[in-house]
Design an enzyme around this catalytic site. Structure first.
Site, PDB file in Angstrom:
ATOM      1  N   THR A 108       0.770  -1.148  -0.082  1.00 28.13           N
ATOM      2  CA  THR A 108      -0.001  -0.023   0.121  1.00 28.13           C
ATOM      3  C   THR A 108       0.903   1.283   0.048  1.00 28.13           C
ATOM      4  OG1 THR A 108      -0.301   0.324   2.382  1.00 28.13           O
ATOM      5  CG2 THR A 108      -1.600  -1.225   1.461  1.00 28.13           C
ATOM      6  N   ALA A 110       0.928   3.331   2.241  1.00 32.81           N
ATOM      7  CA  ALA A 110       1.628   3.610   3.457  1.00 32.81           C
ATOM      8  C   ALA A 110       2.525   2.603   4.041  1.00 32.81           C
ATOM      9  CB  ALA A 110       0.365   3.440   4.550  1.00 32.81           C
ATOM     10  N   CYS A 111       3.109   1.808   3.090  1.00 29.36           N
ATOM     11  CA  CYS A 111       4.107   0.905   3.450  1.00 29.36           C
ATOM     12  C   CYS A 111       5.453   1.557   3.436  1.00 29.36           C
ATOM     13  CB  CYS A 111       4.153  -0.276   2.636  1.00 29.36           C
ATOM     14  SG  CYS A 111       5.618  -1.432   2.538  1.00 29.36           S
ATOM     15  N   GLY A 112       6.130   1.312   4.608  1.00 24.02           N
ATOM     16  CA  GLY A 112       7.629   1.790   4.712  1.00 24.02           C
ATOM     17  C   GLY A 112       8.568   0.866   4.546  1.00 24.02           C
ATOM     18  N   HIS A 184       6.365   7.289   2.649  1.00 25.86           N
ATOM     19  CA  HIS A 184       7.647   6.632   2.289  1.00 25.86           C
ATOM     20  C   HIS A 184       7.970   6.958   0.748  1.00 25.86           C
ATOM     21  CE1 HIS A 184       4.965   3.677   0.669  1.00 25.86           C
ATOM     22  NE2 HIS A 184       6.077   2.939   0.102  1.00 25.86           N
TER      23      HIS A 184
END
Length: 270
Positions: A108, A110-112, A184
């Site tokens: 997603t 929002a993945c970091g 990110h």
């Protein structure tokens, strides 16, 4: 390349007036498949734009490349209908990504923490010694950064739905800014720009982010040799731990004339 913004119909409601139907501008979110020498590596959700910077920054943060000379070429794949697949050719002698990095699933926006297998592996990735960076900043220079970053967010003005990352020098001059639906991704785009401009390590700089300072953003900044990370919101406890371990300066709640310094206060000239 896909569109940075899209128009969608919206029903606007108000407690004091009739409903209104009108078009609204949204930040675009599309998948980007990253391949290395034709082999799929990962898929990430991003806002189209500066894709080469995004991929270069991602590969640098994951430890695949350490400089612009290690990337021979990048190109969009002709076997796809949209420009949402990008293939990277590494220079001769540069080892390909380890198979453990390969992710056959979509991440997603929002993945970091991406291809790493453990937190300890992230802590160990320190290609540059940021603790030795002698840069010093005044509170006034730091306090001016959020507004300068906000002024440079062109797409945010139209959508209100994007994160931003900005790279500043010690005098507060904005060197680069990138926007994306993913925090990110915005940071990767800035680091990728620096890598392609052969500016790594980013000694004497400040990385300013429009949201919170998470562990993964701290790790990306550390990997690029950034000595100071500043955020308009809060850091996580793990971000503070990593900043202290690495000798970075971490500033949170940078709003107006106030800020909290969570690590590396010796770089702030009081």
């Amino acid at each position: 390349m896909g569109r940075i913004t899209v128009r969608r119909p919206v029903l606007r409601l108000s407690a004091s007036g009739p409903p209104v139907r009108r078009p609204d501008t949204l930040a675009a979110e599309e998948p980007l498949e990253i391949r290395v020498a034709g082999k799929p590596l990962t898929i990430t959700m991003r806002t189209p734009g500066h894709d080469f910077d995004l991929v270069a920054g991602f590969l640098a943060a994951e430890g695949v490349v350490g400089g612009a000379g290690e990337i021979a070429a990048m190109r969009y794949c002709a076997d796809t209908e949209e420009q949402n697949t990008l293939d990277v050719l590494l220079s001769p002698g540069v080892p390909p990504p380890d198979d453990s990095m390969t992710r056959a699933f979509t991440t997603t926006s929002a993945c970091g923490v991406c291809g790493k297998s453990s937190i300890e592996a992230l802590r160990a990735d320190r290609p540059y010694e940021v603790a030795a960076d002698p840069v010093r900043l005044t509170p006034a220079v730091l306090a001016a950064m959020p507004e300068r970053l906000r002024e440079a967010q062109r797409v945010f003005d139209r959508t209100g739905g994007l994160h931003a990352a900005g790279l500043f020098d010690a005098e507060g001059e904005l060197l680069a800014v990138r926007e994306d639906v993913g925090r990110h991704n915005a940071v990767d785009k800035v680091i990728g720009w620096a890598l392609r401009e052969e500016r790594l390590p980013l000694a004497g700089t400040v990385l300013m982010v429009s949201g919170r300072a998470s562990f993964e953003l701290t790790q990306k900044a550390m990997t690029a040799g950034v000595p100071v990370l500043a955020a308009v919101s809060a850091p996580s406890s793990l971000a503070v731990d990593l900043a202290e371990d690495a000798g970075m300066t971490l500033v949170g709640f940078l709003r107006g004339e106030t800020m909290n310094v969570y690590a590396g206060a010796e770089r702030i000239a009081l």
